[in-house]
Write a protein that holds these residues in place. Structure first.
Motif: not given
Length: 148
Positions: A56, A58-60, A62, A65, A79, A132-133, A140, A142
Motif C-alpha cells: 500500500e 508503494n502504491a501511495k 506513485l 494511483n 491503472f 493486488n498487482w 502494489y 489498492f
C-alpha cells in the motif's frame, strides 16, 4: 386467584428470557442471517499483513494511483499511465460484504492500462475492491469501497 408481587416478578423474568431466547434461536437458525467470517483463511491473511502495508505504501508513492469508475459496460479500473502495462501482473478481488457467494477474483492481463469488469458480474450495492498487482518486482496494493 390472586398473584402476589413475587410471582409477578418471576413471570416477568420468564417472559423476558423467553423473548430473548426466541430471537437468539431465530437468528441462529434462519439462513438469511448467516454470520460467517469475513474470509475463510482469516489467520493466514493476518500473517501476510506487513507485506500488504508495504504494498500500500508503494502504491501511495506513485504519481497517480488506480482509479475506478462506473461505466455503461460495467466497472472500469484504470491503472497509472506511467506504468508499463505489459509487465504488470496480479489479481483484482471484488468482495461483497453482504453475501460471500458473490465474491470473485479476476486475473490481470492488460494490453492497455484499463480493465473492465462486466456489469453482469456486479449487482447493485456495496462492494470492496482489492487490486493486488506487481510491476518490475515491486508489489502494489489498492483498496477501496464503492457502491455499484
Amino acid at each position: 386467584m390472586k398473584i402476589n408481587w413475587g410471582t409477578a416478578i418471576v413471570l416477568v423474568f420468564i417472559g423476558f428470557i423467553s423473548f430473548i431466547l426466541f430471537f437468539v434461536i431465530r437468528m441462529n437458525t434462519d439462513k438469511k442471517y448467516e454470520h460467517d467470517l469475513v474470509t475463510e483463511d482469516y489467520y493466514k491473511q493476518e500473517l501476510a499483513f506487513q507485506e500488504e502495508i508495504n504494498a500500500e505504501k508503494n502504491a501511495k508513492a506513485l504519481k497517480s494511483n488506480i482509479t475506478i469508475k462506473k461505466v455503461s459496460e460495467g466497472l472500469l479500473i484504470k491503472f497509472p499511465e506511467d506504468i508499463n502495462s505489459e509487465k504488470l501482473s496480479g489479481t483484482i478481488s471484488l468482495y461483497r460484504p453482504s453475501n460471500k457467494k458473490l465474491d470473485f477474483e479476476v486475473p490481470i492481463s492488460l494490453t492497455t492500462s484499463e480493465v473492465i469488469i462486466p456489469k453482469n458480474k456486479l449487482i447493485q450495492g456495496k462492494w470492496k475492491i482489492k487490486v493486488n498487482w506487481e510491476n518490475e518486482n515491486t508489489s502494489y496494493l489498492f483498496r477501496e469501497s464503492f457502491t455499484y
